[in-house]
Enzyme design. Sequence first.
Site, PDB file in Angstrom:
ATOM      1  N   LYS A 129       0.843  -1.214   0.000  1.00 52.25           N
ATOM      2  CA  LYS A 129       0.000   0.000   0.000  1.00 52.25           C
ATOM      3  C   LYS A 129       0.862   1.242   0.000  1.00 52.25           C
ATOM      4  O   LYS A 129       2.028   1.229   0.415  1.00 52.25           O
ATOM      5  CB  LYS A 129      -0.935   0.014   1.209  1.00 52.25           C
ATOM      6  CG  LYS A 129      -0.245  -0.012   2.596  1.00 52.25           C
ATOM      7  CD  LYS A 129       0.236   1.332   3.090  1.00 52.25           C
ATOM      8  CE  LYS A 129       0.969   1.262   4.419  1.00 52.25           C
ATOM      9  NZ  LYS A 129       1.718   2.480   4.753  1.00 52.25           N
ATOM     10  N   ASP A 168      -1.895  -2.217  10.028  1.00 54.74           N
ATOM     11  CA  ASP A 168      -2.036  -2.219   8.563  1.00 54.74           C
ATOM     12  C   ASP A 168      -2.561  -3.546   8.017  1.00 54.74           C
ATOM     13  O   ASP A 168      -2.766  -3.666   6.807  1.00 54.74           O
ATOM     14  CB  ASP A 168      -0.679  -1.950   7.895  1.00 54.74           C
ATOM     15  CG  ASP A 168      -0.226  -0.503   8.070  1.00 54.74           C
ATOM     16  OD1 ASP A 168      -1.081   0.354   8.358  1.00 54.74           O
ATOM     17  OD2 ASP A 168       0.981  -0.256   7.903  1.00 54.74           O
TER      18      ASP A 168
HETATM   19  O1  C5P Z   1       0.526  -2.042  14.254  1.00 57.91           O
HETATM   20  P1  C5P Z   1       1.937  -2.193  13.791  1.00 57.91           P
HETATM   21  O2  C5P Z   1       2.695  -3.229  14.596  1.00 57.91           O
HETATM   22  O3  C5P Z   1       2.103  -2.387  12.320  1.00 57.91           O
HETATM   23  O4  C5P Z   1       2.634  -0.803  14.110  1.00 57.91           O
HETATM   24  C1  C5P Z   1       4.031  -0.665  14.161  1.00 57.91           C
HETATM   25  C2  C5P Z   1       4.366   0.486  15.076  1.00 57.91           C
HETATM   26  O5  C5P Z   1       3.950   1.714  14.485  1.00 57.91           O
HETATM   27  C3  C5P Z   1       3.671   0.453  16.423  1.00 57.91           C
HETATM   28  O6  C5P Z   1       4.426  -0.280  17.351  1.00 57.91           O
HETATM   29  C4  C5P Z   1       3.614   1.912  16.800  1.00 57.91           C
HETATM   30  O7  C5P Z   1       4.863   2.314  17.313  1.00 57.91           O
HETATM   31  C5  C5P Z   1       3.468   2.605  15.457  1.00 57.91           C
HETATM   32  N1  C5P Z   1       2.066   2.964  15.162  1.00 57.91           N
HETATM   33  C6  C5P Z   1       1.492   4.019  15.841  1.00 57.91           C
HETATM   34  N2  C5P Z   1       0.204   4.384  15.570  1.00 57.91           N
HETATM   35  C7  C5P Z   1      -0.509   3.735  14.598  1.00 57.91           C
HETATM   36  C8  C5P Z   1       0.067   2.662  13.889  1.00 57.91           C
HETATM   37  C9  C5P Z   1       1.366   2.301  14.191  1.00 57.91           C
HETATM   38  O8  C5P Z   1       2.136   4.634  16.699  1.00 57.91           O
HETATM   39  N3  C5P Z   1      -1.755   4.118  14.360  1.00 57.91           N
END
Ligand code: C5P
Length: 302
Positions: free
Chosen positions: A8, A141
Amino acid sequence: MEVAAPGKINLVLRCGRPGPDGYHPLVTVFQAVGLREHIRAEAALPGQYTLTYTSGAQGLETDSTNLALRAAHALARHASGRGVPGVPGVHLTIAKEIPIAGGMAGGSADAAGTLAACNELWGLGYSRRQLTEVARTLGADVPFGLYGGIAAATGRGDTIEPLEVNGLYHWVLCTQNFGLSTPEVFRRFDRAYAAHCAPAPLTAKERADIQSGDPLRLAGVVTNDLEAPALDLRPELGDTLAALERAGALAAIVSGSGPTTAGLCLDAKHAESVARIVLEAQVCARAIVTSGPVPGAFAPGG
Ligand code: C5P
């Protein structure tokens, strides 16, 4: 069972201050593009979960920390919790096209593809909505990887509203030989840029422009709050953005938390020309011509 899961880019990414869980409230618009992970799932004995990458995965672990394997485990656990008896294991084979740590949600696409493939392989019959509930426990994501297309998203980026779009958008994606850590980019955002508690919702005009299929209208809308912090951490990305614009891109943005950058083009031919010029400028590892929206891992009717 074989499934393709798209990478994406974010057409819009507005970010607020993090909540108590450390996650940031987002107003974002995802577009799935034609760089895909190809995930094959084959039945294994109960309790056996293994993964082999066939390409594009230098340095990625294939132990139980791997997000695709965690996705398979999570779905099996969820199914067992619903009383599905004897869920088997799985052997996954993944061919990667999406850059690692590139801001294009490649790891999340692996997880989304695994959920869709295991759902079929194990005959679970979960709907997209049911799979989405498992997906959001794996990462912000991952739900969009199931939907694909173009979608507005809120919450952590995991509450998805598909948007109908009238046509295709053409892009040049510039990849780099380095990655950026998403948490680090968010931390830099918090220190230097976080201004609003809640990000502003999409306006009716933004929606209409995104849905128009007209790249000239989309060019006026694209924006990314994570671009400035990504540029602070990797100032050379400014050269890539400038080179895309000089090459004739209608707009140039950092994708998600970077370092992949994306240049919006008029059509496929224009994108080929922009890619050629940007490559000559030596500001990226690869300049990939692609278009979208493309379907998600859980395609309608899939
Ligand atoms: O959810 P995911 O593990 O892909 O996200 C990776 C990192 O990105 C999270 O640990 C967080 O630090 C950051 N993040 C965030 N706010 C979001 C999505 C991701 O702070 N809405």
